[in-house]
Design a protein around this motif. Structure first.
Motif, PDB file in Angstrom:
ATOM      1  N   ASN A   5       0.831  -1.224   0.029  1.00 18.00           N
ATOM      2  CA  ASN A   5      -0.010  -0.037  -0.034  1.00 18.00           C
ATOM      3  C   ASN A   5       0.809   1.178   0.071  1.00 18.00           C
ATOM      4  N   SER A   8      -2.210   2.239  -7.684  1.00 15.53           N
ATOM      5  CA  SER A   8      -3.210   2.835  -8.280  1.00 15.53           C
ATOM      6  C   SER A   8      -3.234   4.114  -8.742  1.00 15.53           C
ATOM      7  N   GLU A  15     -10.986  -1.279  -8.582  1.00 16.15           N
ATOM      8  CA  GLU A  15     -10.897  -1.687  -7.069  1.00 16.15           C
ATOM      9  C   GLU A  15     -12.236  -1.746  -6.419  1.00 16.15           C
ATOM     10  N   GLU A  30      -6.663  -4.528  -8.132  1.00 15.14           N
ATOM     11  CA  GLU A  30      -6.976  -5.349  -6.837  1.00 15.14           C
ATOM     12  C   GLU A  30      -7.931  -6.217  -7.260  1.00 15.14           C
ATOM     13  N   GLN A  55      -2.064  -7.118  -4.770  1.00 13.19           N
ATOM     14  CA  GLN A  55      -1.318  -7.356  -3.508  1.00 13.19           C
ATOM     15  C   GLN A  55      -1.025  -8.693  -3.207  1.00 13.19           C
TER      16      GLN A  55
END
Length: 235
Positions: free
Chosen positions: A38, A43, A84, A161, A193
């Motif tokens: 993260n 993104s 996402e 994601e 991830q």
């Protein structure tokens, strides 16, 4: 010529530099994974490619041309994002959600063929065709989001994601679906991830760290390198 080429891309939120000169390529027919923790900038990269966010520097080319500046024109050019958290339309039926995906197309026969293709790939969606999107389970909503993307008939589908928040058995199904779509000829960019799953199916991977590409290589090579997974993926 690469299908998608990003060169020295920079982007910022206020005074925070989110991307610090990212370069990557997606060749036709490939699955390319972009991995990282993260806050690595994954993104943000996707938002810039989709023209949802304006970069501060660098270039993004799709099919050898600068990516359009309007998100709708990006989709029309053949570049589609599966966002996402699915972001399906809760108050539209499954069928209506899928037709939203084909909204920029005029080829009625092609649209009907792709609708049948989506229902063949996801029989559960056919069963729930008239149900509202908001009544579907998380896994079903992810299937719907992927199906909606297919309905746009893109040249490159970008997943943000796709395994997030799903049960392990559904995660396995999602990755199988990504492989199947790719085998049918669609190029894939996978923001994820779940590093081991992504490295296991991708041709090429880029691992991002604090706005930069820290390391890149063939997915199978990075997966086999314990020092890479320990240093960059926390595994």
């Amino acid at each position: 010529m690469a299908l998608l080429e990003v060169k020295d891309l920079t982007a910022a939120y206020g005074g925070i530099q989110a991307l610090k000169g990212v370069s990557l390529k997606v060749e036709e027919g490939q699955i390319v994974a972009v991995l990282g923790a993260n806050g690595a900038g994954k993104s943000t990269l996707l938002k810039c490619i989709s023209s949802v966010m304006k970069p501060t520097g660098g270039t993004i080319e799709f099919l050898g041309k600068p990516v359009p500046q309007k998100p709708s024109d990006v989709v029309a050019s053949g570049l589609v994002q599966v966002p996402e958290a699915r972001q399906i339309f809760a108050k539209l039926t499954v069928y209506e959600n899928l037709r939203v995906g084909s909204g920029l197309r005029k080829d009625k026969e092609g649209i009907q063929k792709d609708l049948e293709r989506v229902y063949a790939m996801f029989p559960r969606l056919k069963e729930r065709e008239k149900q509202y999107g908001g009544l579907l389970s998380g896994g079903e909503q992810q299937m719907l989001a992927i199906g909606r993307g297919i309905m746009a008939r893109p040249k490159l589908m970008m997943f943000d994601e796709p395994s997030l928040g799903l049960a392990p058995v559904i995660v396995n199904q999602v990755f199988e679906i990504v492989k199947e779509i790719n085998k049918e000829g669609m190029s894939i960019m996978l923001i994820e991830q779940n590093a081991k799953k992504a490295l296991g199916i991708c041709d090429q991977a880029y691992i991002m760290q604090v706005g930069l590409v820290a390391i890149s290589g063939a997915g199978k090579d990075l997966l086999a390198d314990d020092s890479v997974t320990a240093a960059y993926l926390g595994e």
